[in-house]
Design a protein around this motif. Structure first.
Motif, PDB file in Angstrom:
ATOM      1  N   HIS A  17       0.767  -1.179   0.160  1.00  0.00           N
ATOM      2  CA  HIS A  17      -0.061   0.540  -0.043  1.00  0.00           C
ATOM      3  C   HIS A  17       0.912   1.278  -0.137  1.00  0.00           C
ATOM      4  O   HIS A  17       1.910   1.028   0.099  1.00  0.00           O
ATOM      5  N   SER A  18       0.558   2.446  -0.437  1.00  0.00           N
ATOM      6  CA  SER A  18       0.999   3.524  -0.425  1.00  0.00           C
ATOM      7  C   SER A  18       0.267   4.766   0.414  1.00  0.00           C
ATOM      8  O   SER A  18      -0.721   4.706   0.091  1.00  0.00           O
ATOM      9  N   PHE A  19       1.071   5.362   0.895  1.00  0.00           N
ATOM     10  CA  PHE A  19       0.289   6.333   2.217  1.00  0.00           C
ATOM     11  C   PHE A  19       0.419   7.529   1.770  1.00  0.00           C
ATOM     12  O   PHE A  19       2.006   7.607   1.861  1.00  0.00           O
ATOM     13  N   ASP A  20      -0.476   8.674   1.622  1.00  0.00           N
ATOM     14  CA  ASP A  20       0.221   9.976   0.967  1.00  0.00           C
ATOM     15  C   ASP A  20      -0.636  10.925   2.039  1.00  0.00           C
ATOM     16  O   ASP A  20      -0.291  12.210   1.553  1.00  0.00           O
ATOM     17  N   LYS A  21      -1.446  10.990   2.321  1.00  0.00           N
ATOM     18  CA  LYS A  21      -1.972  11.924   3.895  1.00  0.00           C
ATOM     19  C   LYS A  21      -2.777  11.846   4.359  1.00  0.00           C
ATOM     20  O   LYS A  21      -4.045  10.655   4.734  1.00  0.00           O
ATOM     21  N   PHE A  22      -2.837  12.660   5.923  1.00  0.00           N
ATOM     22  CA  PHE A  22      -3.244  11.769   6.906  1.00  0.00           C
ATOM     23  C   PHE A  22      -3.786  12.876   7.659  1.00  0.00           C
ATOM     24  O   PHE A  22      -3.133  13.864   8.510  1.00  0.00           O
ATOM     25  N   ALA A  23      -5.118  14.295   6.851  1.00  0.00           N
ATOM     26  CA  ALA A  23      -5.167  15.562   7.422  1.00  0.00           C
ATOM     27  C   ALA A  23      -6.032  15.103   9.030  1.00  0.00           C
ATOM     28  O   ALA A  23      -6.592  14.222   8.986  1.00  0.00           O
ATOM     29  N   PRO A  24      -5.828  16.122   9.855  1.00  0.00           N
ATOM     30  CA  PRO A  24      -6.110  16.195  11.167  1.00  0.00           C
ATOM     31  C   PRO A  24      -7.533  16.055  10.980  1.00  0.00           C
ATOM     32  O   PRO A  24      -8.322  16.984  10.099  1.00  0.00           O
ATOM     33  N   PRO A  25      -8.478  15.200  11.866  1.00  0.00           N
ATOM     34  CA  PRO A  25      -7.900  14.784  12.406  1.00  0.00           C
ATOM     35  C   PRO A  25      -7.948  13.024  12.261  1.00  0.00           C
ATOM     36  O   PRO A  25      -7.883  12.046  13.496  1.00  0.00           O
ATOM     37  N   SER A  26      -7.881  13.020  11.000  1.00  0.00           N
ATOM     38  CA  SER A  26      -7.987  11.132  11.266  1.00  0.00           C
ATOM     39  C   SER A  26      -6.815  10.435  11.332  1.00  0.00           C
ATOM     40  O   SER A  26      -6.475   9.114  11.587  1.00  0.00           O
ATOM     41  N   GLN A  27      -5.339  10.818  11.035  1.00  0.00           N
ATOM     42  CA  GLN A  27      -4.331  10.336  11.823  1.00  0.00           C
ATOM     43  C   GLN A  27      -4.495   9.266  13.286  1.00  0.00           C
ATOM     44  O   GLN A  27      -4.166   8.329  13.316  1.00  0.00           O
ATOM     45  N   LEU A  28      -5.096  10.201  14.115  1.00  0.00           N
ATOM     46  CA  LEU A  28      -5.538   9.597  15.520  1.00  0.00           C
ATOM     47  C   LEU A  28      -6.115   8.458  15.373  1.00  0.00           C
ATOM     48  O   LEU A  28      -5.934   7.436  15.857  1.00  0.00           O
ATOM     49  N   ILE A  29      -7.450   7.841  14.014  1.00  0.00           N
ATOM     50  CA  ILE A  29      -8.262   6.907  13.951  1.00  0.00           C
ATOM     51  C   ILE A  29      -7.396   6.181  13.667  1.00  0.00           C
ATOM     52  O   ILE A  29      -6.999   4.633  13.255  1.00  0.00           O
ATOM     53  N   TYR A  30      -6.428   6.417  12.092  1.00  0.00           N
ATOM     54  CA  TYR A  30      -5.529   5.160  11.170  1.00  0.00           C
ATOM     55  C   TYR A  30      -4.445   4.879  11.971  1.00  0.00           C
ATOM     56  O   TYR A  30      -3.966   3.461  11.739  1.00  0.00           O
ATOM     57  N   ARG A  31      -3.630   5.857  13.235  1.00  0.00           N
ATOM     58  CA  ARG A  31      -2.776   5.303  13.870  1.00  0.00           C
ATOM     59  C   ARG A  31      -3.453   3.976  14.697  1.00  0.00           C
ATOM     60  O   ARG A  31      -2.725   3.169  15.072  1.00  0.00           O
ATOM     61  N   ASP A  32      -4.569   4.568  15.257  1.00  0.00           N
ATOM     62  CA  ASP A  32      -4.560   3.389  16.381  1.00  0.00           C
ATOM     63  C   ASP A  32      -5.437   1.864  15.663  1.00  0.00           C
ATOM     64  O   ASP A  32      -4.533   1.160  16.110  1.00  0.00           O
ATOM     65  N   VAL A  33      -5.944   2.153  14.620  1.00  0.00           N
ATOM     66  CA  VAL A  33      -6.816   0.588  14.208  1.00  0.00           C
ATOM     67  C   VAL A  33      -5.245   0.600  13.412  1.00  0.00           C
ATOM     68  O   VAL A  33      -5.070  -0.811  13.801  1.00  0.00           O
ATOM     69  N   LEU A  34      -4.295   0.460  12.441  1.00  0.00           N
ATOM     70  CA  LEU A  34      -3.230   0.089  11.726  1.00  0.00           C
ATOM     71  C   LEU A  34      -2.279  -0.061  13.125  1.00  0.00           C
ATOM     72  O   LEU A  34      -1.651  -1.158  12.246  1.00  0.00           O
ATOM     73  N   SER A  35      -2.106   0.684  13.516  1.00  0.00           N
ATOM     74  CA  SER A  35      -0.511   0.064  14.520  1.00  0.00           C
ATOM     75  C   SER A  35      -1.566  -1.151  15.352  1.00  0.00           C
ATOM     76  O   SER A  35      -0.549  -2.205  15.814  1.00  0.00           O
ATOM     77  N   ARG A  36      -2.798  -1.733  14.690  1.00  0.00           N
ATOM     78  CA  ARG A  36      -3.166  -3.052  15.663  1.00  0.00           C
ATOM     79  C   ARG A  36      -2.848  -3.637  14.799  1.00  0.00           C
ATOM     80  O   ARG A  36      -3.947  -5.595  14.765  1.00  0.00           O
ATOM     81  N   ALA A  37      -2.873  -3.660  13.399  1.00  0.00           N
ATOM     82  CA  ALA A  37      -2.531  -4.864  11.991  1.00  0.00           C
ATOM     83  C   ALA A  37      -1.884  -6.010  12.809  1.00  0.00           C
ATOM     84  O   ALA A  37      -0.554  -5.168  12.797  1.00  0.00           O
ATOM     85  N   ALA A  38      -1.540  -6.922  12.055  1.00  0.00           N
ATOM     86  CA  ALA A  38      -0.447  -7.891  11.783  1.00  0.00           C
ATOM     87  C   ALA A  38       0.449  -7.397  11.204  1.00  0.00           C
ATOM     88  O   ALA A  38       1.954  -7.914  11.710  1.00  0.00           O
ATOM     89  N   PHE A  39       0.209  -6.912  10.182  1.00  0.00           N
ATOM     90  CA  PHE A  39       1.930  -6.459   9.097  1.00  0.00           C
ATOM     91  C   PHE A  39       0.756  -5.431   8.334  1.00  0.00           C
ATOM     92  O   PHE A  39      -0.167  -5.193   7.860  1.00  0.00           O
ATOM     93  N   ILE A  40       2.235  -3.840   7.910  1.00  0.00           N
ATOM     94  CA  ILE A  40       1.862  -3.314   7.319  1.00  0.00           C
ATOM     95  C   ILE A  40       3.034  -3.157   6.034  1.00  0.00           C
ATOM     96  O   ILE A  40       3.632  -2.855   6.664  1.00  0.00           O
TER      97      ILE A  40
END
Length: 459
Positions: free
Chosen positions: A183-206
């Motif tokens: 995957h490619s990641f290009d932009k997490f405009a506030p406050p989306s980074q709070l949600i993305y960071r919380d969820v994707l940090s619990r992924a088995a892999f990125i």
């Protein structure tokens, strides 16, 4: 397959792996494979043995668009990688919306793959039950290659953001491992980074398909246990439609390795968008049209030099449906008559397998889009990528697999630089082919590693 030195024949490892041993336990005992008298087995074989009894079910969300062969190629490539390295796995491909073009290709080339359609929530009951049943069966859920995990890049719509994240929440609730692949990641405009960071940090892999994206999510504080470079799934593609491809080559008068393929990306909206645009397919403003002219003048100069210097042909090919129109009006129609006579413009769209059969015969592929170039590399064909940086970090993947000298910013590169790079490939073609081979060897190495991670996630 495992080699048994005692019998000098392929076979199983007697008394080494109990028939009921789990994948997790087997991976823990992997060091036994290096014991005296036992020949070391490849990663591919290790994964095959580890999944032989448990046969995991992998649910893959993919196939973002039927009007772009790259979006078709993500699915075909990733499925082939999974079939190659996890042959015992059961594969389910999830299309949130029907994709008839992609589905025709998948059913033809992957008869064992089950396809499910429908939204994760808010869909009609039949579609929802089909998708939810797939989740209930899944041992791991994977969101395939693309740019969908961004907020503020294409729009600021929470609905589209949450439609991608809700399945991850479901997986967390139901203890289903999940991950992102190439995957490619290009932009997490506030406050989306709070949600993305919380969820994707619990992924088995990125796995990110470019290291710029990897650096970005690390800077944003993402902390999944495995965050690594993993090539775009399209690199695994090997599907062909030789009947259609060869027929087209004959009709177009294109001979094996006697033509340059050029793939453009114009500042134009989708054909069915009523003029409304987005980042990759913008509205045709005077500014965007002027930008196109500057870019395509460079391609015109390159095509002209190729034809007049080599006396070989050019194929202007579409990666996206819209370029069956704009590739003609904005590039082909502006070529000089003598160059036009040596240039073929393809005005009909195609599926990825027909494109692969044509690309396999190209001398070199130039592209402002990445996925025709990925297909070319998978076929052993040299490439040149000159992309707008505004289209995202994904272009850096070609640097990351070892081909930085073939990667350019279309708005900064000169036509002379493009011509020099193309003619260097032409004059040193064996060396260029060797570069492709070396790059694809690295891609294959990474593909194996990613599939080992997937195998462990299912155990």
């Amino acid at each position: 397959m495992i080699f048994c030195p005692e019998t000098n024949n392929p076979g199983t490892l007697p008394n080494l792996i109990h028939p009921m041993q789990s994948r997790r336990d087997f991976l823990k005992t992997g060091t036994l494979l290096s014991a005296p008298g036992i020949v070391h087995i490849s990663l591919t074989e290790a994964i095959e043995v580890s999944t032989r009894k448990s046969d995991p079910t992998i649910l893959l969300r993919s196939s973002w668009n039927d009007n772009n062969i790259g979006d078709i190629g993500h699915s075909a490539g990733t499925l082939r990688i999974m079939e190659r390295y996890l042959p015992q796995a059961r594969l389910i491909l999830w299309h949130a919306a029907p994709r008839p073009v992609t589905e025709a290709l998948i059913r033809k080339n992957f008869p064992r793959v089950q396809i499910v359609n429908g939204g994760f929530e808010g869909a009609d009951s039949d579609a929802k039950s089909e998708v939810m049943e797939a989740f209930r069966q899944a041992d791991v859920y994977i969101h395939n290659s693309g740019m969908s995990m961004n907020y503020g890049l294409f729009n600021y719509e929470w609905g589209s953001t949450m439609s991608n994240l809700v399945p991850f929440y479901y997986c967390l609730e139901n203890k289903i491992p999940f991950g992102l692949y190439g995957h490619s990641f290009d932009k997490f405009a506030p406050p989306s980074q709070l949600i993305y960071r919380d969820v994707l940090s619990r992924a088995a892999f990125i796995y990110t398909r470019d290291t710029e994206s990897l650096d970005y999510i690390k800077e944003m504080g993402f902390s999944a246990p495995i965050m690594e470079f993993g090539p775009d799934g399209c690199f695994g593609i090997d599907v062909r439609d030789e009947e259609k491809g060869l027929a087209y080559l004959k009709q177009a008068g294109l001979d094996h390795q006697k033509f340059l393929t050029v793939v453009v990306r114009t500042n134009t909206p989708h054909l069915d968008s009523d003029g409304k645009g987005n980042l990759l397919n913008p509205t045709q403003t005077p500014e965007k049209m002027a930008e196109d002219r500057l870019r395509l003048d460079k391609l015109k100069a390159m095509i002209t030099h190729w034809v007049r210097t080599t006396d070989l042909k050019v194929l202007i090919a579409p990666e996206a449906l819209k370029e069956t129109k704009y590739g003609k009006t904005l590039l082909y129609d502006h070529l000089d008559n003598d160059v036009k006579q040596k240039t073929v413009f393809r005005d009909t769209f195609w599926n990825a397998d027909e494109a692969m059969s044509v690309y396999a015969r190209a001398h070199t592929i130039f592209g402002m889009e990445p996925h025709s170039l990925i297909m070319g590399l998978a076929l052993g064909v040299p490439i040149i990528h000159a992309r707008p940086l505004a289209h995202g970090r994904k272009g850096w993947m070609f640097r990351d697999i070892g081909l930085p000298e073939w990667l350019f910013d279309i708005d900064r590169v000169s036509s002379e630089q493009l011509i020099d790079t193309l003619m260097t490939i032409e004059k040193g073609y064996p060396q260029a082919k060797n570069k492709v081979t070396k790059a694809m060897a690295y891609v294959a190495e990474r593909q194996k590693a990613t599939m080992e991670t997937v195998a462990k996630a299912t155990s």
